[in-house]
Design a protein around this motif. Sequence first.
Motif, PDB file in Angstrom:
ATOM      1  N   ALA A 108     -29.806   8.942  24.619  1.00 32.88           N
ATOM      2  CA  ALA A 108     -28.703   9.838  24.411  1.00 32.88           C
ATOM      3  C   ALA A 108     -28.454  10.336  23.251  1.00 32.88           C
ATOM      4  CB  ALA A 108     -27.643   8.950  24.936  1.00 32.88           C
ATOM      5  N   GLU A 109     -28.702   9.818  22.187  1.00 33.85           N
ATOM      6  CA  GLU A 109     -28.698  10.630  20.835  1.00 33.85           C
ATOM      7  C   GLU A 109     -29.758  11.425  20.469  1.00 33.85           C
ATOM      8  OE1 GLU A 109     -28.483   9.631  16.051  1.00 33.85           O
ATOM      9  OE2 GLU A 109     -28.617   7.922  17.655  1.00 33.85           O
ATOM     10  N   GLU A 110     -30.985  11.165  21.042  1.00 31.88           N
ATOM     11  CA  GLU A 110     -32.132  12.369  20.659  1.00 31.88           C
ATOM     12  C   GLU A 110     -31.851  13.486  21.605  1.00 31.88           C
ATOM     13  OE1 GLU A 110     -36.865  12.395  20.452  1.00 31.88           O
ATOM     14  OE2 GLU A 110     -35.796  10.408  21.215  1.00 31.88           O
ATOM     15  N   LEU A 111     -31.325  13.026  23.009  1.00 35.81           N
ATOM     16  CA  LEU A 111     -31.130  14.246  23.861  1.00 35.81           C
ATOM     17  C   LEU A 111     -29.924  15.102  23.419  1.00 35.81           C
ATOM     18  CD1 LEU A 111     -31.283  12.358  27.257  1.00 35.81           C
ATOM     19  CD2 LEU A 111     -32.690  14.435  26.634  1.00 35.81           C
ATOM     20  N   ASP A 159     -22.406  15.401  23.167  1.00 36.98           N
ATOM     21  CA  ASP A 159     -22.571  14.639  22.184  1.00 36.98           C
ATOM     22  C   ASP A 159     -23.260  13.199  22.538  1.00 36.98           C
ATOM     23  OD1 ASP A 159     -20.342  12.903  23.290  1.00 36.98           O
ATOM     24  OD2 ASP A 159     -19.304  13.191  21.525  1.00 36.98           O
ATOM     25  N   THR A 160     -23.805  12.083  21.673  1.00 37.13           N
ATOM     26  CA  THR A 160     -24.384  10.769  22.209  1.00 37.13           C
ATOM     27  C   THR A 160     -23.496  10.314  23.233  1.00 37.13           C
ATOM     28  OG1 THR A 160     -25.361  10.677  20.120  1.00 37.13           O
ATOM     29  CG2 THR A 160     -25.390   8.770  21.459  1.00 37.13           C
ATOM     30  N   GLN A 161     -22.205   9.888  23.200  1.00 34.51           N
ATOM     31  CA  GLN A 161     -21.411   9.343  24.120  1.00 34.51           C
ATOM     32  C   GLN A 161     -21.310  10.206  25.353  1.00 34.51           C
ATOM     33  OE1 GLN A 161     -17.472   8.742  22.912  1.00 34.51           O
ATOM     34  NE2 GLN A 161     -17.115   7.369  24.573  1.00 34.51           N
ATOM     35  N   GLY A 162     -21.457  11.317  25.421  1.00 29.49           N
ATOM     36  CA  GLY A 162     -21.584  12.291  26.490  1.00 29.49           C
ATOM     37  C   GLY A 162     -22.681  12.071  27.406  1.00 29.49           C
ATOM     38  N   PHE A 163     -23.790  11.963  26.623  1.00 31.42           N
ATOM     39  CA  PHE A 163     -25.179  11.724  27.027  1.00 31.42           C
ATOM     40  C   PHE A 163     -25.431  10.567  27.783  1.00 31.42           C
ATOM     41  CE2 PHE A 163     -27.122  15.754  25.753  1.00 31.42           C
ATOM     42  CZ  PHE A 163     -27.721  16.120  26.736  1.00 31.42           C
ATOM     43  N   GLU A 164     -24.587   9.544  27.057  1.00 29.08           N
ATOM     44  CA  GLU A 164     -24.592   8.017  27.618  1.00 29.08           C
ATOM     45  C   GLU A 164     -24.001   7.943  28.968  1.00 29.08           C
ATOM     46  OE1 GLU A 164     -22.916   5.666  24.644  1.00 29.08           O
ATOM     47  OE2 GLU A 164     -24.781   5.595  23.530  1.00 29.08           O
ATOM     48  N   SER A 165     -22.953   8.729  29.092  1.00 25.84           N
ATOM     49  CA  SER A 165     -22.166   8.900  30.194  1.00 25.84           C
ATOM     50  C   SER A 165     -22.967   9.344  31.313  1.00 25.84           C
ATOM     51  CB  SER A 165     -20.847   9.449  30.087  1.00 25.84           C
ATOM     52  OG  SER A 165     -20.068   8.539  29.156  1.00 25.84           O
ATOM     53  N   LEU A 166     -23.656  10.500  31.084  1.00 24.69           N
ATOM     54  CA  LEU A 166     -24.223  11.263  31.768  1.00 24.69           C
ATOM     55  C   LEU A 166     -25.313  10.597  32.630  1.00 24.69           C
ATOM     56  CD1 LEU A 166     -24.197  14.307  33.346  1.00 24.69           C
ATOM     57  CD2 LEU A 166     -25.800  14.836  31.426  1.00 24.69           C
ATOM     58  N   ILE A 167     -26.139   9.866  31.746  1.00 26.37           N
ATOM     59  CA  ILE A 167     -27.344   8.930  32.007  1.00 26.37           C
ATOM     60  C   ILE A 167     -26.667   7.752  32.978  1.00 26.37           C
ATOM     61  CG2 ILE A 167     -29.027   7.401  31.316  1.00 26.37           C
ATOM     62  CD1 ILE A 167     -29.310   9.393  28.672  1.00 26.37           C
ATOM     63  N   GLN A 168     -25.820   7.219  32.679  1.00 28.37           N
ATOM     64  CA  GLN A 168     -25.392   6.233  33.380  1.00 28.37           C
ATOM     65  C   GLN A 168     -24.835   6.694  34.787  1.00 28.37           C
ATOM     66  OE1 GLN A 168     -22.181   3.649  31.790  1.00 28.37           O
ATOM     67  NE2 GLN A 168     -21.940   2.702  33.713  1.00 28.37           N
ATOM     68  N   ALA A 169     -24.240   7.774  34.905  1.00 28.41           N
ATOM     69  CA  ALA A 169     -23.685   8.176  36.114  1.00 28.41           C
ATOM     70  C   ALA A 169     -24.951   8.846  37.063  1.00 28.41           C
ATOM     71  CB  ALA A 169     -22.977   9.521  35.878  1.00 28.41           C
ATOM     72  N   ASP A 170     -26.054   9.237  36.282  1.00 25.56           N
ATOM     73  CA  ASP A 170     -27.085   9.672  37.156  1.00 25.56           C
ATOM     74  C   ASP A 170     -27.965   8.686  37.568  1.00 25.56           C
ATOM     75  OD1 ASP A 170     -26.159  12.468  36.785  1.00 25.56           O
ATOM     76  OD2 ASP A 170     -27.968  12.921  35.367  1.00 25.56           O
ATOM     77  N   THR A 171     -28.262   7.380  36.853  1.00 32.58           N
ATOM     78  CA  THR A 171     -28.956   6.306  37.300  1.00 32.58           C
ATOM     79  C   THR A 171     -28.160   5.721  38.435  1.00 32.58           C
ATOM     80  OG1 THR A 171     -29.451   5.791  34.814  1.00 32.58           O
ATOM     81  CG2 THR A 171     -29.839   4.129  36.437  1.00 32.58           C
ATOM     82  N   GLU A 172     -26.965   5.529  38.446  1.00 30.10           N
ATOM     83  CA  GLU A 172     -26.157   4.874  39.394  1.00 30.10           C
ATOM     84  C   GLU A 172     -25.894   5.680  40.848  1.00 30.10           C
ATOM     85  OE1 GLU A 172     -22.570   3.832  37.577  1.00 30.10           O
ATOM     86  OE2 GLU A 172     -23.416   2.312  36.435  1.00 30.10           O
ATOM     87  N   LEU A 231     -34.541  13.258  34.250  1.00 30.19           N
ATOM     88  CA  LEU A 231     -35.989  12.923  33.721  1.00 30.19           C
ATOM     89  C   LEU A 231     -36.060  13.581  32.255  1.00 30.19           C
ATOM     90  CD1 LEU A 231     -38.193  14.209  36.810  1.00 30.19           C
ATOM     91  CD2 LEU A 231     -37.079  11.662  36.280  1.00 30.19           C
ATOM     92  N   VAL A 232     -36.830  12.844  31.581  1.00 29.00           N
ATOM     93  CA  VAL A 232     -37.175  13.293  30.204  1.00 29.00           C
ATOM     94  C   VAL A 232     -38.762  13.236  29.955  1.00 29.00           C
ATOM     95  CG1 VAL A 232     -35.244  12.223  29.014  1.00 29.00           C
ATOM     96  CG2 VAL A 232     -37.187  10.764  29.018  1.00 29.00           C
ATOM     97  N   ALA A 233     -39.331  14.141  29.370  1.00 27.77           N
ATOM     98  CA  ALA A 233     -40.726  14.240  28.786  1.00 27.77           C
ATOM     99  C   ALA A 233     -40.790  13.938  27.515  1.00 27.77           C
ATOM    100  CB  ALA A 233     -41.361  15.741  28.970  1.00 27.77           C
TER     101      ALA A 233
END
Length: 181
Positions: free
Chosen positions: A25-28, A52-65, A72-74
């Motif tokens: 999340a932070e790096e994204l 921000d980092t928290q926004g990406f954390e939420s996005l990643i969690q939602a997309d994973t579920e 995806l990341v490269a």
Amino acid sequence: MKINQKEFTINGIDYIIRSAIRKDAEELSSVRLQIDGETENLDREKGEAFIDTQGFESLIQADTENEKNLFLVAVANDRIVGFSRCEGNFLKRLAHKVEFGIGILQDYWGLSIGTNLLKESIAWADSSGITKITLQVLESNDKAIHLYKKFGFKVEGVLEHDKILSDGLYYNTVVMGRFKG
């Protein structure tokens, strides 16, 4: 949703494509900001619609579920150099499709990262019962349009005078879709 990690070597550069995870999340957040400043092919200028980092954390969690989403990341040289997302919808009339978006750091253009992110997204969509992938691309981005056509995307329409770039001129946006019936 998650996919299995894939490894690639292009022009002597090794990279992997994998599902985004919370620690990305932070790096994204910083990579997306950098990409937005390196190209006018995207909707945003650098700093606009910042996540921000928290926004990406939420996005990643939602997309994973969410079985209708894929993030995806490269990763090359132990850093994220690009990403793509497929975002679906649970409305019954729209549940058959996802919207695809992509961003790659300019230093890593020409290494087939975009091609491989697209390939993995298409493979995921095809195996998940998703029959349509849509995207929007700036009309002047010939390389991307050629790539999308190579993978079966067709022009479905043109949004005229859709964006104003730094030269003060209006540019069209091409709406493209790939349907697997």
